[in-house]
Design a protein around this motif. Sequence first.
Motif, short mmCIF file in Angstrom:
data_model
loop_
_atom_site.label_atom_id
_atom_site.label_comp_id
_atom_site.label_asym_id
_atom_site.label_seq_id
_atom_site.Cartn_x
_atom_site.Cartn_y
_atom_site.Cartn_z
N ARG A 226 -11.08 2.88 10.04
CA ARG A 226 -10.16 2.89 8.97
C ARG A 226 -8.91 3.99 9.24
O ARG A 226 -7.72 3.23 9.47
N ALA A 227 -9.33 5.04 9.83
CA ALA A 227 -8.10 6.04 10.30
C ALA A 227 -7.56 5.39 11.72
O ALA A 227 -6.41 5.44 11.89
N SER A 228 -8.39 5.13 12.75
CA SER A 228 -7.87 4.45 13.82
C SER A 228 -6.85 3.18 13.33
O SER A 228 -5.63 2.97 14.19
N ILE A 229 -7.33 2.21 12.48
CA ILE A 229 -6.40 1.22 12.31
C ILE A 229 -5.06 1.68 11.66
O ILE A 229 -4.01 1.19 11.81
N ALA A 230 -5.31 2.73 10.66
CA ALA A 230 -4.02 3.25 10.15
C ALA A 230 -3.01 3.89 11.14
O ALA A 230 -2.07 3.41 11.02
N ARG A 231 -3.20 4.56 11.94
CA ARG A 231 -2.60 4.87 13.07
C ARG A 231 -1.79 3.74 13.83
O ARG A 231 -0.78 3.86 14.11
N VAL A 232 -2.72 2.94 14.24
CA VAL A 232 -2.12 1.82 14.84
C VAL A 232 -0.81 1.09 14.17
O VAL A 232 -0.23 0.38 14.45
N ARG A 233 -1.17 0.99 12.70
CA ARG A 233 -0.37 0.19 11.73
C ARG A 233 0.84 1.03 11.49
O ARG A 233 1.70 0.60 10.57
N GLY A 234 0.79 2.33 11.74
CA GLY A 234 1.80 3.28 11.33
C GLY A 234 1.80 3.90 9.92
O GLY A 234 2.74 4.09 9.45
N VAL A 235 0.75 3.83 9.31
CA VAL A 235 0.34 4.24 8.15
C VAL A 235 -0.41 5.61 7.99
O VAL A 235 -1.35 5.79 8.65
N PRO A 236 0.07 6.53 7.17
CA PRO A 236 -0.49 7.82 7.07
C PRO A 236 -1.95 7.70 6.74
O PRO A 236 -2.26 7.01 5.98
N VAL A 237 -2.70 8.25 7.60
CA VAL A 237 -4.38 8.30 7.43
C VAL A 237 -4.77 8.49 6.06
O VAL A 237 -5.71 7.64 5.63
N GLU A 238 -4.15 9.49 5.20
CA GLU A 238 -4.57 9.75 3.73
C GLU A 238 -4.41 8.62 3.03
O GLU A 238 -4.80 8.70 1.94
N GLU A 239 -3.33 7.75 3.42
CA GLU A 239 -2.95 6.46 2.49
C GLU A 239 -3.95 5.35 2.77
O GLU A 239 -3.44 4.20 2.31
N ALA A 240 -4.64 5.43 3.87
CA ALA A 240 -5.20 4.21 4.39
C ALA A 240 -6.11 3.77 3.24
O ALA A 240 -6.32 2.24 3.29
N GLY A 241 -6.57 4.46 2.48
CA GLY A 241 -7.65 3.83 1.59
C GLY A 241 -7.07 3.08 0.38
O GLY A 241 -7.67 2.42 -0.48
N GLN A 242 -5.65 3.24 0.27
CA GLN A 242 -4.90 2.42 -0.77
C GLN A 242 -4.01 1.43 -0.16
O GLN A 242 -3.24 0.76 -0.84
N HIS A 243 -4.30 1.15 1.19
CA HIS A 243 -3.30 -0.04 1.85
C HIS A 243 -3.97 -1.33 2.12
O HIS A 243 -4.84 -1.30 2.52
N THR A 244 -3.22 -2.18 1.40
CA THR A 244 -4.19 -3.76 1.27
C THR A 244 -4.30 -4.06 2.78
O THR A 244 -5.47 -4.54 2.84
N ALA A 245 -3.48 -4.18 3.49
CA ALA A 245 -3.68 -4.75 4.92
C ALA A 245 -4.78 -3.81 5.67
O ALA A 245 -5.56 -4.61 6.19
N ILE A 246 -4.61 -2.71 5.41
CA ILE A 246 -5.95 -1.89 6.21
C ILE A 246 -7.33 -2.09 5.80
O ILE A 246 -8.25 -2.35 6.38
#
Length: 554
Positions: A226-246
């Motif tokens: 999830r953290a890897s996808i967040a970095r690729v998507r440009g989303v802060p890793v700490e916000e990945a758990g609340q991001h719909t697309a991720i």
Amino acid sequence: MVLFHAKGMPIGYVAVMLALVASIGGFIFGYDTGQISDILLMPDFLQRFATCTDPSDSSTCAFSTVREGLIVGLLSIGTLIGALVGAPTADFFGRRRAMQMECMVFIVGVIIQLCSFSSWVQFALGRLIAGWGVGALSAAVPLYQAETAPPQIRGTLTATYQLFITFGILVAYCISIGTRNLGGASSWRTVVGIGIAWPALLITGIQFMPESPRWLAGKGRFDEARASIARVRGVPVEEAGQHTAILREVDEIRENVVYEAKVKGGWIDCFNPNRKVLYRTLLGMSLQSLQQLTGANYFFYYGATIFQSVGIQDSFVTQIILGAVNFFCTFGGLYVMERFGRRIPLIVGGLWQSAWLFVFAAAGTAKNPQENKGIGELMIVSACLFILGYATTWAPGVWILIGETFPQRTRAKQGALSTASNWLWNFLLAFFTPFITRDIEFRYGFVFASCNLLGAIVVYLFLYESAHITLEAVDLMYNDPNCKPWTSRQWAPPGYADRDDLVAQSAAAEAQKPLAGATEERIEKTLDSDGAGPGPKSQIYHNENGISEKTLRV
């Protein structure tokens, strides 16, 4: 940090950086491919490793056909071995660590070549070991790029591997023309030695890139995925758990991993006819073989020698022209493969390349190009137009497909088998081309022209259109009995009208807006996502055609 949006989805700068950094592996491939053509003509190299009637005069030196073929072709034997070894290495150590280890192998091969003083066998063995590293990288890099890149721009990012191959070839040509007049062994040792810089860059740069989320998920490391996808998507890793697309992407990968865990993933399973695994293995091997049989490396390996034979006084310059055409046209390939998908460019490219190879061969056969300047110029123009087509279609297209055609469980091994097929034909062409051209001269072009026609037919009849959908959806598409290769361009996952609808609904989900166009057959439920609370909504599709039940997110 979000760099831009593609088809409504966020793309981070890390997505672009990982593609560029990993593609240094392609640069290594191209540089090693491009350098040998000019090195074979350098006076000191000839005096050291060729057969000479007067060792003090390079004009009396010449390579036997066998020796020349081995010096050029042993690299490809090493790459074939490396491609097969690269699959278990990438599966065991991870995609990034595998690339770092393979760079070290390449460096060892370069050092062996640099330490060659009078033994052509030692130089050839150095190329064999360097090839081991190149072959393993050629399996690992497209795999890593395809598994990590967002599907909305996967074609462009994966095609940077081919772009860097062409850049490496061009740089090798330019360095060679700059060093050819250096005294003694510096002329060729400089070209070979500079090759150590490129793997050093890759070893360093890839350390700062994220690991493949699909490899991490396969190891049960879902938080890291999830953290890897967040970095690729440009989303802060700490916000990945609340991001719909991720969350949607992680859940889709998780479900595929759960399913694939029930399926064996050994070498023998690459030839299992169930779920079209064997079909895709043979397709991948065929496409990689046909990429070699386009005839591109006929020009890249022996271009300097070819253009000497058509009466060009400075064949080094002609090599640079070909290399520049190859490099700059590949930029067009990035656009073509993203805009038009995979099938249409490969079909059109096969026809275009075939036409210009027929011109090249016919011109060289009709008249002696050394005695007719116009014929020689026509052959160079037709070679450049052939490379234009190749650089925009078959060159990037096949590497993209190797990364996105296979199921997760056997992806690395199927990619390795396909890449090994490429290197097998690479060796056969490198080794036997001197023998063949000695007997049939430029009629050799007719063989490649016919192979390009065959390639266009194979693509039309067997290749499915995999652009702009996730790797998990590609697996579904190949197993949909209602989808045929020639209709696959319109295919979309269940619940979507077509791929445009898929893009629209994905954009709506990213904006967290209500989705339009929901079908009655959807059954919605809530999934938990790694302890982060309720996850995104998903649909379960019950397939009456016998495809195993899959769950896809909106």
